[in-house]
Write an enzyme that holds these catalytic residues in place. Structure first.
Site, PDB file in Angstrom:
ATOM      1  N   HIS A 143       0.840  -1.211   0.000  1.00  0.00           N
ATOM      2  CA  HIS A 143       0.000   0.000   0.000  1.00  0.00           C
ATOM      3  C   HIS A 143       0.873   1.259   0.000  1.00  0.00           C
ATOM      4  O   HIS A 143       0.619   2.210  -0.738  1.00  0.00           O
ATOM      5  CB  HIS A 143      -0.913  -0.026   1.237  1.00  0.00           C
ATOM      6  CG  HIS A 143      -1.777   1.166   1.431  1.00  0.00           C
ATOM      7  ND1 HIS A 143      -3.152   1.126   1.357  1.00  0.00           N
ATOM      8  CD2 HIS A 143      -1.472   2.462   1.711  1.00  0.00           C
ATOM      9  CE1 HIS A 143      -3.644   2.339   1.575  1.00  0.00           C
ATOM     10  NE2 HIS A 143      -2.657   3.167   1.795  1.00  0.00           N
ATOM     11  N   GLU A 144       1.929   1.228   0.828  1.00  0.00           N
ATOM     12  CA  GLU A 144       2.800   2.425   0.927  1.00  0.00           C
ATOM     13  C   GLU A 144       3.655   2.600  -0.323  1.00  0.00           C
ATOM     14  O   GLU A 144       3.821   3.721  -0.802  1.00  0.00           O
ATOM     15  CB  GLU A 144       3.696   2.332   2.171  1.00  0.00           C
ATOM     16  CG  GLU A 144       2.973   2.161   3.498  1.00  0.00           C
ATOM     17  CD  GLU A 144       1.830   3.117   3.709  1.00  0.00           C
ATOM     18  OE1 GLU A 144       0.875   2.759   4.410  1.00  0.00           O
ATOM     19  OE2 GLU A 144       1.849   4.231   3.151  1.00  0.00           O
ATOM     20  N   HIS A 147       1.806   4.218  -2.974  1.00  0.00           N
ATOM     21  CA  HIS A 147       1.735   5.687  -2.825  1.00  0.00           C
ATOM     22  C   HIS A 147       2.916   6.355  -3.540  1.00  0.00           C
ATOM     23  O   HIS A 147       2.770   7.450  -4.078  1.00  0.00           O
ATOM     24  CB  HIS A 147       1.774   6.094  -1.348  1.00  0.00           C
ATOM     25  CG  HIS A 147       0.434   6.149  -0.665  1.00  0.00           C
ATOM     26  ND1 HIS A 147      -0.591   6.979  -1.068  1.00  0.00           N
ATOM     27  CD2 HIS A 147      -0.044   5.480   0.406  1.00  0.00           C
ATOM     28  CE1 HIS A 147      -1.637   6.811  -0.274  1.00  0.00           C
ATOM     29  NE2 HIS A 147      -1.338   5.908   0.634  1.00  0.00           N
TER      30      HIS A 147
END
Ligand code: K2U
Ligand code: ZN
Length: 180
Positions: A143-144, A147
């Site tokens: 998820h990070e 980003h």
């Protein structure tokens, strides 16, 4: 969430659909060392305060490839800062995890991702490291790192679900502004 306090300036978290969240972050170079040394404690302070279990530099307006995670802050805090992280291996096996995002507040949805990932990164001392992750840490790292490439968890949903979720976010943001 943990009451882990870090004495560093808190940073404002950008909210979708801020265009910065859709930009590609650039690799950290040795010339960024000083800025990154100040940024990481602020990212941890901001993450714990939110509270969150992960944070990526673009979420606080810095287009640098830096992420911070701590998926079990309540038990034994395991703060991890990853510089220039890259996924160098992912299992064919997938896992479903309910995800949220500090840049898409109060909206949650199930996301399917590889169950295990191997991530290569540099730590705060600049040493090259690799970790193998599964479970919530695997979801959080993916998820990070998403980003850093301008990808948000809603991009994995059907267009219908994404639009419903983003319309709910826009309404919640409007109601928030009206209350101010
Ligand atoms: O990057 C972020 O916006 C923080 C995310 C981290 C996260 C990644 C994958 C799965 C869940 C969360 C969250 O907003 S942190 C808040 C949170 C914590 C546990 C579960 C769901 C959401
Ligand atoms: Zn997020």
């Amino acid at each position: 969430m943990s009451d882990l306090q870090i004495a560093a300036p808190l940073l404002p978290i950008l909210i979708c659909p801020d265009p910065l969240l859709r930009r590609m972050a650039r690799a950290v170079t040795p010339g960024d060392a000083e800025e990154v040394r100040a940024l990481i404690p602020s990212m941890f302070a901001t993450m714990y305060k939110a509270p969150g279990i992960g944070l990526a530099a673009p979420q606080v307006g810095r287009l640098l490839r830096v992420i911070t995670v701590d998926v079990a802050p309540d038990k034994e805090p395991a703060p991890l800062a990853l510089i220039n992280p890259e996924i160098i291996g992912a299992s064919a096996e997938t896992a479903v995890q309910e995800e949220g995002c500090l840049s898409i507040p109060e909206q949650y949805a199930e996301v399917t991702r590889p169950a295990q990932v191997r991530v290569r990164y540099q730590d705060e001392e600049g040493a090259r490291r690799e970790i193998e992750a599964e479970g919530l840490l695997a979801a959080c790292l993916q998820h990070e790192i998403d980003h850093l490439n301008g990808v948000l968890f809603v991009d994995y949903l059907s267009a219908l679900k994404r639009n419903i979720l983003l319309r709910k976010l826009a309404k919640a943001q409007k109601d928030l502004q009206a209350k101010r």
